[in-house]
Design a protein around this motif. Structure first.
Motif, short mmCIF file in Angstrom:
data_model
loop_
_atom_site.label_atom_id
_atom_site.label_comp_id
_atom_site.label_asym_id
_atom_site.label_seq_id
_atom_site.Cartn_x
_atom_site.Cartn_y
_atom_site.Cartn_z
N PHE A 1 0.82 -1.21 0.00
CA PHE A 1 0.00 0.00 0.00
C PHE A 1 0.86 1.27 0.00
N PHE A 2 1.98 1.22 0.69
CA PHE A 2 2.87 2.40 0.70
C PHE A 2 3.39 2.70 -0.71
N LYS A 3 3.64 1.65 -1.49
CA LYS A 3 4.11 1.84 -2.87
C LYS A 3 3.02 2.55 -3.70
N PHE A 4 1.78 2.15 -3.49
CA PHE A 4 0.69 2.78 -4.23
C PHE A 4 0.56 4.26 -3.84
N MET A 5 0.72 4.56 -2.56
CA MET A 5 0.66 5.95 -2.11
C MET A 5 1.80 6.76 -2.72
N LYS A 6 2.99 6.16 -2.72
CA LYS A 6 4.15 6.84 -3.28
C LYS A 6 3.97 7.08 -4.78
N ALA A 7 3.45 6.06 -5.47
CA ALA A 7 3.23 6.19 -6.91
C ALA A 7 2.21 7.28 -7.21
#
Length: 797
Positions: free
Chosen positions: A724-730
């Motif tokens: 989920f953190f990757k999606f937020m960062k993206a």
């Protein structure tokens, strides 16, 4: 003066019918006007002049729609009181069409609503069937000039037809451009004797003739769009383009009429051709992204299929797209029907609000038909599938306007504002530069004015946002993060607070350890408990159901599930209550600090099943990463039994709130929003429906159950929670890419404007550079979003 029909625009000099000081070409058009006028719908004509079509004589044409078996093939939904049909309307072509079709309920009270899909030229109509029918709907549409296309051999044939008008216009413009360039060769090579003495006037008027279809056919969309924008008091991006085309055409025509020059017909036809070529490229690219989105955006939900093996029923979870006609399915309480089906066993109370907006549950008995999108509200039922699932239909349900919520799209508004002010600035630059050249060198003024309007067109500015968001939407879908629409990415990037539910969200029911404490249950009680749990979709219910020994499957006489509390069930003379301590009426257990499910049989408290939660892999690292940029909170309906454990592995400063009922979560989010917080709510989609709807972005975690709430904005596969953190960062990087694309677009425009204002840029060269600049900006956002996704390892599935 030629008379044209006020309704459809056709010539009616000889056959004009005058009514209320307006001319009509036939009685059909006059009748349509009377219908609109008597229902106070004459605003239809204010949006665009003569937008209608002549209604056809259809006496007896649609009698076949009285055949019930044919109607069943055409309608999407029919519960005996309401029907929903999706019709293809070939004549739909402008804002007036959209407006009148979405106001059909004003013409016919039996029509509840009509939703237009303009790109596909379809209208989805919901109507009451007590005194109105599909035939009446089609006749009404035809009477106002919007006859639907219906094919019984292939109902979807009309919907699948490709709109080739842009290709035709591009072909006409390309043909004319090539010929005008050929006819301009004598002037290019200064063949003065040949040119002046024999063919000068012929070639000039041939170029004029070739330019007519280019301006009035190929280029008509630019004029229509600009006109609509000006009528709405908006300066859209087609205003400067339409001005440039008009100025070139009028100046060129004036030159050949007065015999003072050959005009700019080569620049004019080349301009329209390259503009349309750029638009064709944009359309193809965006269609590709949309196709991938439609194909990949199936919901990550499953359903329980019942199969018999040696006379024993076996239950297995399958993905919804694996459902085949004839499959026997178990639909639990609060589950969504993924396909049209026949009710076999159980008490069906179906809530069709997901489809129709009507919240009153409909009671169905064995043998009756149930429609996809209905939610079962009274325990488990068994159904037989009538067809395989259509993911596009589920997507349509998810996007139903019935559930739309006014959540501001501030970044989109910012883009529109930039485009609007950009257009004003460009018009001012064009006027000032033209005035300057009229004084210094009048022969350069027309070229400068046209070149400025063309080179500075903010197409790339307007398109970079949907292309960047659309491409990232596709990437997220491949990584099992399914968004309701592309603008959710923007909202994710704007949030500052993330709230997580605990049970079923950051914990998994697939690894829980369960122990029973209490009085022994007899065989009948164990069987009733198992069948009670079978009808529920709560994460603890599913975990306990899998833990208990196999029992014979029974259809319950009565079932009720109280969201966030527990269940009541009856079978024969036995009663069962399962849920929280307060729900089953055991106050002594309410202060126990453990996660447990309590059991009460025939008004006697029996005991409890104690759960030792297993947290999902990577949750501790996920919270550590998120806490660097967001305020993190846990809102749980469970007691405080695991507070100490959570405090040890969660980042310092994480707020932990327990014993939160669904309404408590919703009210807490409201309070934070009043303080100016932008909230993401991550929950299981069942008990958290209200909180998901209230939050700025609601994300439902999907394990392998068919529980889906229209309240959520996104669905995240449970195994991908650690990403989920990757999606937020993206999401944040995507917004940065869009901003950089704005900078790139402005860079192009500043350079182009310099050469245009100084008279060093011909209009045809500007027309070539404009789509190239758009293509390069679109290529930039697509390439950069792909690079970001690969660096964050989102391309791996």
């Amino acid at each position: 003066m030629n008379k044209t029909c006020f309704h459809c625009g056709n010539d009616c000099d000889k056959t004009a019918i005058v009514f209320e000081e307006k001319d009509f070409c036939c009685r059909g058009c006059k009748t349509v006007f009377e219908i609109f006028s008597s229902n106070d719908l004459t605003c239809y004509y204010d949006m665009q002049a003569a937008p209608g079509a002549i209604p056809e004589e259809i006496k007896g044409k649609y009698d076949y729609l009285e055949n019930q078996s044919i109607v069943e093939k055409l309608v999407e939904f029919d519960d005996g009181n309401l029907q929903i049909v999706n019709l293809y309307i070939p004549h739909m072509h402008c804002s007036s069409c959209i407006w009148i079709l979405e106001n059909l309920h004003k013409l016919q009270p039996h029509i509840k609503s009509a939703q237009v899909n303009f790109p596909q030229k379809t209208v989805r109509i919901t109507y009451k069937t007590n005194e109105f029918s599909l035939k009446d709907t089609v006749v009404l549409l035809n009477s106002i000039g919007y006859e639907p296309y219906i094919s019984l051999n292939d109902v979807d044939k009309g919907k699948k037809e490709v709109d080739r008008s842009l290709i035709y216009k591009l072909g006409v413009a390309g043909f004319a451009f090539g010929n005008v360039m050929f006819l301009s060769f004598p002037e290019y090579f200064e063949v003065s004797e040949f040119w002046l003495e024999q063919y000068k006037y012929l070639f000039r008027w041939l170029m004029f003739a070739f330019s007519l279809p280019v301006v009035f056919y190929s280029g008509q969309e630019f004029f229509i769009s600009a006109y609509k924008g000006l009528r709405s008091k908006m300066l859209n991006i087609d205003v400067p383009i339409a001005l440039g085309i008009l100025v070139l055409f009028l100046r060129s025509t004036t030159e050949i009429i007065l015999d003072i020059g050959t005009g700019f017909f080569d620049s004019l036809t080349g301009l329209v051709f390259f503009l349309l070529l750029g638009r064709f490229f944009q359309q193809k690219t965006y269609s590709f992204l949309s196709f991938e989105r439609d194909y990949k955006s199936y919901f990550p939900i499953a359903v329980t299929r019942i199969s018999k093996n040696r006379n024993q029923a076996k239950e297995e979870n399958i993905q919804v797209y694996e459902i085949k006609e004839g499959d026997r399915l178990l639909i639990r309480n609060a589950e969504l029907l993924p396909v049209d089906a026949i009710l076999i066993n159980g008490k069906a109370q179906i809530d069709y609000s997901f489809v129709t907006g009507e919240s009153e549950p409909v009671t169905k008995t064995s043998g009756e038909k149930l429609f996809a999108g209905g939610k079962q509200m009274a325990g488990g039922i068994e159904v037989e599938a009538l067809k395989s699932v259509e993911q596009s239909y589920l997507t349509q349900l998810w996007s139903n306007d019935v559930f739309s919520k006014d959540k501001s799209d501030s970044f989109v508004n910012l883009t529109n504002k930039i485009s609007r002010y950009f257009t004003i600035v460009i018009l001012l630059i064009a006027v000032v530069a033209t005035a300057f050249w009229l004084v210094t060198d009048a022969s350069m003024a027309i070229n400068v004015f046209t070149a400025v309007l063309i080179i500075a067109c903010p197409c790339a500015l307007a398109l970079s946002t949907p292309f960047a968001l659309g491409n990232m939407l596709r990437i997220f879908g491949r990584a099992k993060f399914y968004l309701k629409n592309a603008h959710i990415i923007e909202k994710l990037a704007q949030t500052d607070t993330i709230i997580f539910d605990k049970t079923g969200t950051i914990t998994t029911n697939q690894k829980s350890t369960i122990a029973y404490e209490g009085m022994t249950l007899d065989a009948e009680e164990e069987a009733l408990l198992k069948n009670t749990l079978r009808s529920s979709n709560h994460p603890l219910s599913r975990a306990l159901y899998d833990f208990l020994a196999e029992q014979d499957i029974h259809t319950l006489d009565d079932f009720e599930e109280v969201t966030g509390k527990g269940m009541r069930a009856k079978l024969n003379k036995n009663a069962m209550q399962v849920g929280s301590a307060s729900f089953v009426g055991n106050p002594a257990e309410q202060k126990q600090l453990d996660t447990s499910v309590h059991v009460k049989s025939n008004n006697e408290y029996k005991g409890k099943y104690v759960f030792r939660n297993q947290y999902r892999d990577g949750v501790d690292q996920l919270f550590k990463n998120l806490s660097a940029t967001h305020k993190i909170m846990i809102l749980s309906g469970d007691n405080e039994g695991e507070r100490q454990y959570l405090q040890e592995f969660l980042p310092q400063g994480t707020d932990l709130l327990f014993n939160q009922k669904p309404e408590d979560k919703l009210n807490y989010i409201k309070t934070l929003q009043k303080e100016g917080k932008k909230i993401i709510m991550v929950g299981d989609g069942l008990n958290d429906a209200g909180a998901l709807a209230q939050s700025d972005v609601g994300i439902a975690i999907a394990e392998n159950v068919n529980v889906f709430s229209p309240a959520c904005d996104a669905i995240l596969k449970a195994s991908k929670l650690q990403d989920f953190f990757k999606f937020m960062k993206a999401s944040k990087k995507t917004i940065s890419i869009i901003k950089w694309s704005f900078v790139l677009s402005f860079f192009y425009n500043v350079i182009g404007l310099y050469f245009a204002v100084t008279g060093q840029l011909m209009p045809v060269v500007a027309a070539i550079l404009m789509p190239l600049s758009s293509i390069s900006v679109l290529g930039f956002v697509t390439l950069m979003t792909n690079i970001v996704s690969k660096r964050l390892h989102l391309q791996k599935t």
